[in-house]
Design a protein around this motif. Sequence first.
Motif, PDB file in Angstrom:
ATOM      1  N   VAL A   1       0.703  -1.169   0.224  1.00 27.29           N
ATOM      2  CA  VAL A   1       0.043   0.121   0.123  1.00 27.29           C
ATOM      3  C   VAL A   1       0.858   1.323  -0.156  1.00 27.29           C
ATOM      4  CG1 VAL A   1      -1.571   1.502   1.393  1.00 27.29           C
ATOM      5  CG2 VAL A   1      -1.874  -1.176   0.968  1.00 27.29           C
TER       6      VAL A   1
ATOM      7  N   ARG B   1       1.269   4.202  -2.809  1.00 26.63           N
ATOM      8  CA  ARG B   1       0.899   5.359  -2.558  1.00 26.63           C
ATOM      9  C   ARG B   1       2.043   6.279  -2.706  1.00 26.63           C
ATOM     10  NH1 ARG B   1      -3.308   7.647   0.221  1.00 26.63           N
ATOM     11  NH2 ARG B   1      -2.580   9.691   1.292  1.00 26.63           N
TER      12      ARG B   1
ATOM     13  N   HIS C   1      -7.887   3.531   1.842  1.00 22.05           N
ATOM     14  CA  HIS C   1      -7.029   4.450   0.891  1.00 22.05           C
ATOM     15  C   HIS C   1      -8.107   5.838   1.178  1.00 22.05           C
ATOM     16  CE1 HIS C   1      -3.957   3.448  -1.435  1.00 22.05           C
ATOM     17  NE2 HIS C   1      -4.434   2.286  -2.280  1.00 22.05           N
TER      18      HIS C   1
ATOM     19  N   ASP D   1      -6.584   9.311   2.923  1.00 19.12           N
ATOM     20  CA  ASP D   1      -6.741  10.647   1.914  1.00 19.12           C
ATOM     21  C   ASP D   1      -7.322  11.708   2.780  1.00 19.12           C
ATOM     22  OD1 ASP D   1      -5.364   9.577  -0.174  1.00 19.12           O
ATOM     23  OD2 ASP D   1      -7.230   9.040  -1.228  1.00 19.12           O
TER      24      ASP D   1
END
Length: 480
Positions: free
Chosen positions: A1, A5, A405, A409
């Motif tokens: 992840v 990212r 996610h 964010d």
Amino acid sequence: VYLERYAVRRLPFARLGERDVAFFERLLPGRALTAQEEVKPFNVDWLKSVRGCSQLVLKPQTTAEVSQVLRYCYEKNLAVNPQGGNTGLVGGSVPVFDEIILSTALMNQVISFDKVSGILVCQAGCVLERLNEYVEEQGFIMPLDLGAKGSCHIGGNVATNAGGLRLLRYGSLRGTVLGLEVVLADGSVLDCLTSLRKDNTGYDLKQLFIGSEGTLGVITAVSILCPQKPKAVNVAFLGCQSFAKVLETFTTCRAMLGEILSAYEFMDEKCMELVERHLKLSSPVADSPFYVLIETSGSNSSHDEEKLNNFLEQAMASGLVTDGTVATDDKKIKRLWSLRERITEALTHEGYVYKYDISLPVGKLYDLVDDMRARLGQSAKNVVGYGHLGDGNLHLNITAESYSHSLLDAIEPFVYEWTARCSGSISAEHGLGFKKKQFIQYSKPRGAVVLMQQFKAMLDPKGILNPYKTLPSAPEWGLC
């Protein structure tokens, strides 16, 4: 992840080969681990949030062995991940890709202790709790105390400039560490292991390595100043009805307790709820929006108890505190401290944890928790705040059933922008590691980051030491 990212790609380091493994097995017989089951625990961080894929763990016992390992790796362009107790919270202690893990676990010997000055010299792999037990027998204590003390290594503490529970009283490791022995990337040994309180000859090189997270050199030994063990320790655990009362209590506490105040910690009611639910601990103070733990340490029990009682009478009479309890015996003191120290453990039972370690002006400390709670609403399971209020250090933790996610964010970069607007720091004591390195610009100007990169290039020109950590990645790095 995180690789996806932050668009992290493996740098063009050499790949570990059979000849490399054979060399290390000859150098460290029985201490070069290659079996998958043996290597696996070293590849995963304590939070189980990041995982590397190293195929080799090396466990040297001496500085000379570390030097030989790094000299070989430097010549062969093999990346190395130094690792202590692997208790870090920002992904700094495990490989990102296939870096060789250099564990200090067997470098666990006390070299010397001076009973007059209280100066301890030891290898970097000594466990903090074992060191504290050792110096306590001599009438001293370690100048830092952490929830992870049973596992963390003193070398890792120094490499991350760990703060912890005693910083209010004894200051940071930048003041208590007197000297270091460090092996540089090319295998050369830098011996600055002085035991002097005062040494004003040239640049203070040890400061470069304190807080460098293993990116500039591998710390192999530490000289540290230990304070006298207090003869009298008291702990008060109090309930406050608002964060404003927590702040007022701190102001009153600092004024009335003065030199004997050694810790001032706070936690919100959600923290207490999680500690009680998941760890089956019980609070002696019920139904308060906020809780405060105050510790005093001194040399005269009757004097300290009198000062503490006068403070508590004042705090209760003025409505700052609604309820509380005091502990003077070790067993009860440990029980009260566990309510604060085990919050991190309790949070892991809630699913995935987004952790933020922030320095802020004390008056704004909890505003970030309130704003984050309002921002995330029902998308987060819990938003909690606790920490070292006396140091202006907030631990903001957000939990969810699993990683998301969209939730990340919503948190980032908001949390860093909020902190920067208040002239705070995005890392008070945990370091930047892998997870926070891309956000250093919220706390440091570009010129400072460039200078850091120049230090890195000078001391580790091939970049083999703990790559992908602490300093931001260059966007032009590509796949190898």
